[in-house]
Design an enzyme around this catalytic site. Structure first.
Site, PDB file in Angstrom:
ATOM      1  N   ASP A 118     -25.192 -37.972  52.970  1.00  0.00           N
ATOM      2  CA  ASP A 118     -26.168 -37.650  54.004  1.00  0.00           C
ATOM      3  C   ASP A 118     -26.514 -36.165  53.981  1.00  0.00           C
ATOM      4  OD1 ASP A 118     -27.767 -37.498  56.195  1.00  0.00           O
ATOM      5  OD2 ASP A 118     -26.329 -38.365  57.607  1.00  0.00           O
TER       6      ASP A 118
ATOM      7  N   ASP B 212     -33.931 -36.182  53.541  1.00  0.00           N
ATOM      8  CA  ASP B 212     -32.783 -36.711  54.277  1.00  0.00           C
ATOM      9  C   ASP B 212     -32.260 -37.990  53.633  1.00  0.00           C
ATOM     10  OD1 ASP B 212     -30.884 -37.511  56.089  1.00  0.00           O
ATOM     11  OD2 ASP B 212     -32.230 -37.662  57.799  1.00  0.00           O
TER      12      ASP B 212
END
Length: 385
Positions: free
Chosen positions: A31, A238
């Site tokens: 992440d 992201d």
């Protein structure tokens, strides 16, 4: 490190880490939009999903005290700050989908593999997560936590860089099939001579990987994005987001352009609730390649209105469409009005597949190049993880 996508979880990309002494494996969701690496742990656990491995079991010696600089960092935005009588550092994270993780900071040994194949280890600070809520629990059925890769000082790459193990450079290549892809920390595997590079912005979002966008086209038609600052939009990269999010105005503009798709080829199927917009073809769609001719690429142009030169990121139909269990094709771009402040385009992993992306925190730039994501192509002597 290699990682693989969990297709049953809408392409959740995760890798494994070896933590503790003796080392134990944990699967962590990669992440780039999260600061803190955390692992579900028995502290004891209040709310934990089954996970891929047994819960991490901390000892008192692992606990980070409240005066630690990393504790100050994670508690910066909490209502309850430093506690004189506390012997541990509490943290709480709320994600964009309103799921959350609560726990305490711990320190333990992380096993590392260097680029030359030798092994070493380093003590790192991470979250010992004992209370997870929301949709996050669904992904934790197959993983054990999250690998925070942002620019924050507490992120894993920042910690390893501060210890001198790596230059603060991160690269990920998300595969478009079950091969998964790879992730590296450090600059060993960066093919500098072939990549497209854009400057990394320090604002408007703290610690995120972001770049300035001049314009975006669907095919040859420009999408009006709204929420432009100084004539530029913001794109956030992201890998922790499954889907891509547009500004409200950009999303509406794209939907309007997609109305041009002939109903003879694809028909909207409101009964398919996989995503807000799905189409039914004349046959069950098994791969986006079977219907890509009905869609056009998205072209993002980075740069400045004061410069002639610009850099383009092209996202093919496979980078914003997905298939559903009903055999339909669905739009993997959503309205991002409620993501951050609604002003940015968020490129989730659906749009990051099939390319090597590099976030160079040393030189403050972001780069990409098309790739099959099988293995890194370059090997020198600096450490990678």
């Amino acid at each position: 490190m290699d990682f693989k996508p969990g297709k049953e979880l809408n392409w959740l990309y995760y890798t494994y880490m070896l933590v503790g002494n003796p080392p134990k494996p944990y699967f962590l969701d990669i992440d780039t939009g999260s600061d803190l690496m955390w692992i579900q742990c028995d502290a004891p656990c209040t709310s934990c999903a089954k996970g891929a491995h047994p819960l991490y079991k901390p000892r008192n010696v692992n606990m980070i005290p409240p005066k630690n600089p990393y504790c100050v960092e994670v508690q910066e935005n909490l209502r309850s700050k430093y506690c004189d009588n506390c012997h541990q550092c509490d943290y709480e994270i709320e994600y964009a989908d309103h799921s959350s993780s609560v726990g305490v900071l711990a320190k333990d040994t992380l096993q590392l593999v260097l680029a030359n194949g030798t092994g070493t280890k380093s003590d790192v600070v991470f979250g010992c997560a004992y209370d997870q809520q929301g949709t996050l629990l669904n992904t934790l059925a197959n993983t054990d936590g999250i690998l925070g890769l942002s620019r924050a000082p507490i992120s894993l790459p920042s910690q390893l860089a501060s210890h001198g193990f790596i230059n603060n450079v991160i690269g990920h290549c998300l595969g478009t099939d079950t091969n998964g892809g790879y992730l590296f920390l450090g600059n060993d595997f960066v093919p500098h001579w072939r990549m497209s590079w854009v400057p990394m912005l320090n604002a408007p979002f703290l610690n995120l990987y972001q770049a300035g966008l001049m314009k975006m086209n669907y095919g040859r038609k420009e999408l009006q994005l709204g929420s432009m600052r100084d004539g530029k939009g913001t794109v956030v990269f992201d890998s922790g987001s499954t889907y891509t999010y547009f500004t409200n105005q950009g999303y509406k503009a794209l939907i309007s352009m997609l109305e041009e798709i002939s109903s003879e080829d694809l028909i909207k199927d409101a009964s398919d609730t996989t995503l807000p917009i799905c189409w039914r073809a004349k046959f069950p769609v098994r791969s986006i390649t079977e219907v890509r001719q009905f869609f056009k690429p998205l072209n993002l142009q980075f740069g400045s209105k004061w410069r002639i030169a610009s850099t383009k990121l092209s996202i093919p139909a496979e980078g914003y469409l997905t298939t559903s269990e009903k055999g339909n094709v669905c739009l993997g771009i959503l309205d991002g009005s409620n993501i951050h402040d609604g002003s940015a385009i968020i490129l989730g992993d659906i749009s990051l597949r099939g390319q090597l992306f590099v976030y160079d925190n040393v030189n403050e730039k972001i780069g990409w190049i098309r790739s099959n994501c099988e293995r890194p192509q370059k090997l020198l002597s600096l450490p990678f993880f």
